[in-house]
Scaffold this motif. Sequence first.
Motif, PDB file in Angstrom:
ATOM      1  N   ASP A   1      47.102  38.887  53.474  1.00 52.78           N
ATOM      2  CA  ASP A   1      46.074  39.633  52.745  1.00 52.78           C
ATOM      3  C   ASP A   1      44.731  38.915  52.828  1.00 52.78           C
ATOM      4  OD1 ASP A   1      48.149  41.208  52.130  1.00 52.78           O
ATOM      5  OD2 ASP A   1      48.105  40.911  49.965  1.00 52.78           O
ATOM      6  N   LEU A   2      44.796  37.563  52.755  1.00 48.01           N
ATOM      7  CA  LEU A   2      43.564  36.776  52.785  1.00 48.01           C
ATOM      8  C   LEU A   2      42.854  36.954  54.138  1.00 48.01           C
ATOM      9  CD1 LEU A   2      42.365  34.812  50.685  1.00 48.01           C
ATOM     10  CD2 LEU A   2      43.255  32.958  52.072  1.00 48.01           C
ATOM     11  N   PHE A   3      43.635  36.936  55.217  1.00 51.08           N
ATOM     12  CA  PHE A   3      43.048  37.108  56.548  1.00 51.08           C
ATOM     13  C   PHE A   3      42.476  38.521  56.713  1.00 51.08           C
ATOM     14  CE2 PHE A   3      43.859  33.571  59.594  1.00 51.08           C
ATOM     15  CZ  PHE A   3      44.282  32.643  58.665  1.00 51.08           C
ATOM     16  N   HIS A   4      43.269  39.508  56.330  1.00 51.74           N
ATOM     17  CA  HIS A   4      42.764  40.886  56.457  1.00 51.74           C
ATOM     18  C   HIS A   4      41.598  41.126  55.509  1.00 51.74           C
ATOM     19  CE1 HIS A   4      45.582  42.851  59.264  1.00 51.74           C
ATOM     20  NE2 HIS A   4      46.393  41.879  58.892  1.00 51.74           N
ATOM     21  N   GLY A   5      41.656  40.447  54.345  1.00 54.01           N
ATOM     22  CA  GLY A   5      40.563  40.585  53.384  1.00 54.01           C
ATOM     23  C   GLY A   5      39.263  40.020  53.942  1.00 54.01           C
ATOM     24  N   ALA A   6      39.362  38.934  54.719  1.00 57.63           N
ATOM     25  CA  ALA A   6      38.165  38.351  55.326  1.00 57.63           C
ATOM     26  C   ALA A   6      37.483  39.386  56.211  1.00 57.63           C
ATOM     27  CB  ALA A   6      38.539  37.122  56.150  1.00 57.63           C
TER      28      ALA A   6
ATOM     29  N   ILE B   1      43.369  32.188  44.662  1.00 58.51           N
ATOM     30  CA  ILE B   1      43.248  32.049  46.118  1.00 58.51           C
ATOM     31  C   ILE B   1      42.112  32.919  46.683  1.00 58.51           C
ATOM     32  CG2 ILE B   1      44.441  32.454  48.310  1.00 58.51           C
ATOM     33  CD1 ILE B   1      47.012  31.441  46.860  1.00 58.51           C
ATOM     34  N   PRO B   2      42.115  34.234  46.439  1.00 58.95           N
ATOM     35  CA  PRO B   2      40.972  35.009  46.951  1.00 58.95           C
ATOM     36  C   PRO B   2      39.663  34.608  46.274  1.00 58.95           C
ATOM     37  CG  PRO B   2      42.416  36.410  45.636  1.00 58.95           C
ATOM     38  CD  PRO B   2      43.122  35.116  45.815  1.00 58.95           C
ATOM     39  N   GLY B   3      39.754  34.154  45.024  1.00 60.54           N
ATOM     40  CA  GLY B   3      38.548  33.694  44.337  1.00 60.54           C
ATOM     41  C   GLY B   3      37.917  32.515  45.068  1.00 60.54           C
TER      42      GLY B   3
END
Lengths: 537, 269
Positions: free
Chosen positions: B62-67, B239-241
């Motif tokens: 999710d973090l990678f796709h969120g980037a 983490i996303p924060g």
Amino acid sequence: MAAARPASVARRDVLLGAALAATTTGATTIGAKAQAPKRGGTLVMSIIPEPASLVCAFNTAAPLTVIGPKFVEGLLSYDFDINPKPLLATAWNVSADGLAISFTLRQGVTWHDGKPFTSADVAYSVMELLKKFHPRGRSTLAPVTAVDTPDDHTAIFRLSRPAPAIMSALSSSEAPILPKHIYEGSDPLTNPRNNNPIGTGPFRLTQWQRGNFIEMERNPTYWDAGKPYLDRLVVRSFTDAGARAAAFERGELQLAGTTPVPLSEVASFRANPKFQVEDRGEELNNSLDIMEFNLRHPMLGKLEVRQAIRHAINSELMVRVVWSGLAMPLISPIPSTLTKWHSTDVPRYPYNPAKAAAMLDAAGAPRGAEGMRFKIRLDVPSISDVYQREAEFLRQSLRSAGIDVEIRISDVPSFLRRIYAEYDFDLSLLPASVTADPTIGLQRYYDSKAIRKGTFLVNASGYANPEMDAVLDAAAIETDAGKRRTQWERFQQIAMRDLPLIPLAMPLSISIASKTVHNFIAGADGLRANGAELWVE
Amino acid sequence: MTRHGALWVGGAILLAVVAMAGLAGVIFPEDPFAMIDQPLLWPGTPGLPLGTDSLGRDIMADLFHGARASLLIGLASTAAAVGIGIVVGALAGYYRGLVDDALMRLTELFQTIPPFMLAIVLLVVLGTTLATIVTAIALVSWPAVARLVRSEFLSLREREFVQSCRVIGMSDARIILQQILPNALAPVIVTATVLVATAILMEAGLSFLGLSDPNVMTWGHMINMGKDQMRQAWYIVVIPGCALLVTALGLNLFGEGLNDALNPRLRRQ
């Protein structure tokens, strides 16, 4: 970290299990009867959000149905199995042909302004107010053609056809009786007394600071001598669930319903001896989350496709991840809280992705590019984050079965217009209130006569099955309880076979009270009761 | 930190985020919304370095796709805001008078409404898709650019090289585009890097309020979905924060470094 996993899950389940056991044995409220009620004191409760007025006859907003009955009362209240109990009516009798319901009214009841309560008030409220202006009353009370008043303490409802559902729709929150002398000759919707009610209820308004609090004092001339126990009742509206949880912990708030704290914190409230947590008190409401299909869609019009979609959804996992376990998975549209009619003898669709895939293949929807068979949209009203989580869960469930889903979230008015006025949807996710009787709450979603473009919250799927229509029509007028149960069992079988909509789950509507509060949930009215019995240590 | 330090550190962070976005589809080819394991697995679970969220999704994926989505939203809305801002600012600053008055009143109209509030209203009206989110953020971000470009134009239009262009009969369009604009761009580029950071943060804020495209994984969406589990599983939000914090910091450092590099006279000694 990995090792901590099973332990924490197990601990939560134990807590939940213990709490459920405590509530189902009724230890929280019924056990309290052992203690003698104490007079006096102030109770602070919360509703979500602040209502626009204080009379629940013209508007069915949830907070209003909680606060309204403190001022104005109905003819009946209900136990947990929705059997009627006396309130303003002390006795009632339904005629053998089901065409007359006579009520014996309580003697010695006065309005807050001192005028006596009589059968004329009942006749006026039913014929001129509830039948004309109450959102649900228009259809529930439609069969009532007249209310006869042979004397001041008898009211006889005359019906054009038998309507058993009426007897479960006369609570204070659903059908409040209002004073004729206040409303006659005025526009009821703009009557100033809607903000400062004259009722027969145990409390009178003393102060309403809009946006802040509503304060009530005990009605010294209340008909039930010695009640209410409380001197004052203060109703505050807190904007968010986190703030309510904090207020409970600080002791500033003692009572609130409609799952007032974040779902993830309910378990810690259950485990905390300073609080009581109650799952009951919603039996008159029964709000389900349903997913409706648009049968006009070439794929969704196929029965096997709808059944395959049901097989692709893991209800148990959904309840756990979407509602933190605080919902009941449903096997039919009549939830088990409606003990009189809930049936377990229905077609079941256990979670089975392999079977779902096979059924979709057989239905002529093979997997294509990137493993997807076809693409549909899921429309969701923007009500709370929970709906978004629910929608995301459904999308992933369907994607696993090879059905690509695009979620569209819109504000409630746009959602209603799109689904019910334009039929511009494939799947829609929405809360549906069964209420205390499926004729009132469910018929509108299954009856082909309820396909009315432009009317909100009716049959939008386009589902039409003469067998279903016949069962619904028969159950609506059946006066024999045994026969009616058989009809509702048949209804559930057809509904779960044809699946024009999937009843997904019934989110629990939890009430929380501090340990010192007694009698806060005493029947199916729950927090929508009049509050005369409430007392604090 | 030296100005070159800021430029390098900021640049390195940005490069890392761009790499995450670029490699998201390669390292995590699966749907970022896929529920792959039990919900609420803590970071460090074998195979799941950042754990799973409340719906059992891989937070790392999710973090990678969120980037990818956050960068796309940041860059697209900034590009649109800069485009609008340059047109409005250039016309106002170059022509002055009535044109200036009209355009500046319009700009002020937008500036008097708090940008975040305006973005919320726009999204409630337009609905939340990736395109409307970019539009809404662009519409609330352009006034700053317009003001900046206008002030540059006001000063540059009086310079000798511009007057000489006018004397030789060059058209207004050519003067604006070929003569003044290139000289006015340096501060705009610096502002744009900060605007990208602001846009990414604004998207996160809007997502936190539930105003996100439910079909696109963004960091804000991850925070929104995790906020109910704050007490049990704070990592879902943290983490996303942190990703947001580091990206915004990187953009700001990069912008500051760029500012120093492009405006040597403004160097703080």
